[in-house]
Design a protein around this motif. Sequence first.
Motif, short mmCIF file in Angstrom:
data_model
loop_
_atom_site.label_atom_id
_atom_site.label_comp_id
_atom_site.label_asym_id
_atom_site.label_seq_id
_atom_site.Cartn_x
_atom_site.Cartn_y
_atom_site.Cartn_z
N SER A 1 0.83 -1.21 0.00
CA SER A 1 0.00 0.00 0.00
C SER A 1 0.87 1.26 0.00
O SER A 1 1.96 1.28 0.57
N ALA A 2 0.36 2.32 -0.63
CA ALA A 2 0.96 3.64 -0.44
C ALA A 2 0.65 4.11 0.98
O ALA A 2 -0.33 3.66 1.59
N LEU A 3 1.48 5.02 1.47
CA LEU A 3 1.35 5.44 2.87
C LEU A 3 1.57 6.94 2.98
O LEU A 3 2.52 7.49 2.42
N LEU A 4 0.67 7.60 3.71
CA LEU A 4 0.82 9.01 4.05
C LEU A 4 0.66 9.09 5.57
O LEU A 4 -0.40 8.77 6.10
N VAL A 5 1.71 9.50 6.27
CA VAL A 5 1.69 9.40 7.73
C VAL A 5 2.15 10.70 8.37
O VAL A 5 3.15 11.29 7.97
N VAL A 6 1.38 11.17 9.35
CA VAL A 6 1.78 12.29 10.21
C VAL A 6 2.25 11.70 11.54
O VAL A 6 1.50 10.96 12.18
N THR A 7 3.48 11.97 11.93
CA THR A 7 4.00 11.48 13.20
C THR A 7 5.15 12.36 13.65
O THR A 7 5.87 12.93 12.83
N HIS A 8 5.32 12.46 14.99
CA HIS A 8 6.48 13.16 15.53
C HIS A 8 7.59 12.17 15.86
O HIS A 8 8.65 12.56 16.34
N ASP A 9 7.38 10.88 15.60
CA ASP A 9 8.37 9.85 15.90
C ASP A 9 9.40 9.80 14.76
O ASP A 9 9.17 9.23 13.70
N ARG A 10 10.55 10.41 15.01
CA ARG A 10 11.55 10.57 13.94
C ARG A 10 12.23 9.26 13.58
O ARG A 10 12.57 9.04 12.42
N TRP A 11 12.40 8.35 14.54
CA TRP A 11 12.94 7.03 14.21
C TRP A 11 11.99 6.31 13.26
O TRP A 11 12.41 5.68 12.28
N PHE A 12 10.70 6.40 13.52
CA PHE A 12 9.69 5.76 12.68
C PHE A 12 9.73 6.33 11.27
O PHE A 12 9.65 5.58 10.28
N LEU A 13 9.85 7.66 11.14
CA LEU A 13 9.95 8.28 9.82
C LEU A 13 11.15 7.74 9.05
O LEU A 13 11.06 7.45 7.85
N ASP A 14 12.29 7.60 9.73
CA ASP A 14 13.49 7.08 9.07
C ASP A 14 13.31 5.63 8.64
O ASP A 14 13.78 5.22 7.58
N ALA A 15 12.63 4.85 9.48
CA ALA A 15 12.50 3.41 9.22
C ALA A 15 11.50 3.10 8.11
O ALA A 15 11.61 2.07 7.44
N VAL A 16 10.51 3.99 7.90
CA VAL A 16 9.39 3.67 7.01
C VAL A 16 9.37 4.49 5.72
O VAL A 16 9.11 3.96 4.65
#
Length: 605
Positions: free
Chosen positions: A173-188
């Motif tokens: 799936s395509a993904l559009l995500v709002v998050t303040h978790d910077r490790w998660f942003l890097d990983a995904v």
Amino acid sequence: MASAANLVNLERVSKSYGVRVLLDDVSLGVGQGERIGVVGRNGDGKTTLLRLVLGLEEPDTGRISRARGLLVGHLQQRDALADTHTVREAVLANRSDHEWAADPRTREVVEVLLAGVSLDRAVQGLSGGERRRCSLAALLLGHHDLLVLDEPTNHLDVEAVAWLADHLAKRPSALLVVTHDRWFLDAVCQQTWEVHDGTVDTYEGGYAAFVLAKAERQRQAAASEVRRQNLVRKELAWLRRGPPARTSKPKFRIDAANALIEDVPPPRDRLELQRFAAQRLGKDVLDVEDVDLVRGERTLLSHATWRLGPGDRVGIVGVNGAGKTSVLGLLSGELAPSAGRVRQGRTVALQHLTQHVDDLDPEARVLPTIESIRRVTRTADGEISASSMLERFGFTGDRLTARVGDLSGGERRRFQLLRLLLTEPNVLLLDEPTNDLDIETLNVLEDFLDGWPGTLVVVSHDRYFLERVTDEVRALLGDGQVSMLPRGVEQYLEHRAEALRREDEALRVQQAADTAAAADAASLPGAARPRAGSAQERAARKTIARIDRQLARIAEQQAELDTLLATHADDYERLAELSASLGDLAADRDRLESEWLEAAELLDD
């Protein structure tokens, strides 16, 4: 024309609320399989952008087109679960255990996100964290072309966040995500959108790439915002210490970005800060000596000994319910040990940031409240006024004179944190400090802590923040100790994976033994049948083990509510809320005890 590969296309879109322009002539597209992270300050338009993509709002001007037959899944910050449904109905569309467990993909989602939650429990009795996990599980069990997620890591522990990142990275799936978790942003994420000042800037890569590319753009533009530049440079200096993989993907001139930080020192001088901390604190800070800590029927610490010295920066990790918040309460003196003692140094000035924001006076005004604490604050950059400090934490214009009761959840958290920091403590205990904070505010907080020469203990599920501001990680692993992990969060995740592997292996061995015993009994001449079939016995044992875990968690929650009842003895409205919560827990406990007895009867027959 939108590309055939695009799922959603925004063409020259503008959106305003009153006189405030959130998006101005923005053109963007989400392609098949793309994973995009959305960052920006709270209130700058991230959620509005998501709602426009979803079609929940219409633009003032411009055009939004979507692929025909597009299937979109949406995780909101507030769940839409029906209170009258059971978890099985809300998440699994009423499928029986053998139906969902037969599918490995479904089984993994349920076992990770709904661990400890009875599928036949009513949604109405779930905690906020359990409801959030149910919403996320229901979404991930569906089939979508595009997933739109608003703060998906809220209420997830470090282990669950790592699982979710891996799960999303493998989905088509395509993904559009709002998050303040910077490790998660890097990983995904493969792209990052930054929403600010009515525009959306796009960057290749996750958070690390975003920081590097932003610094390069600022260098090329000769940006004049000195303080903002310094924050970005310090963030770069931190990222440079990380794994090489963080900087391997960005499609821009990394050499130019590295030149920007050539002469920048590390984010903080640990030895220098410890020297200052020793001057302010002396040798003794907090000593945990042979301590037992019991909450309800659970023993969280057993003969634990731990010394915190001047300038120590420690992160604490553990699964939800392991007792991290209780350990902070022990260190702060709010909880007394069941045995042993906790000694506090004579010069300690301790502040404890809890997860609750209900200790704020709703009628108070922002600036006068801060000025009543301290008009001028000493920072690593020199003295700074209360209004300037508020500006650093995102309070500008009419927000400076706003009533505290009119602030949003994120603003209240920022205000609570700033108020605490301005008392100039030399020991800080922070319980989930990143809740409701945007990335820019997190950068400001990290910058402040870089030059703060005190002792810091942080409980956080935000892996990036934990690794950024602490020098040592300790874990509650269920053995009654506060164990040091030299390799930090990565070592903790390895330990948890190994523990789960051993549990699975033990279960397989037990099941094999039960099967063998049943076969032997059946082969004996004239042998009676087992009192209960081996499968039935195994199911009963698993039910009892599950209920034991749930009862232990309820006991801990009841103990915490009892503490809060004593704390809010004069607040009748709060007492009513706490009493209602205790009543709900008591009802859950009675129901679980009845289930436990029914399962036990199967083993006793």
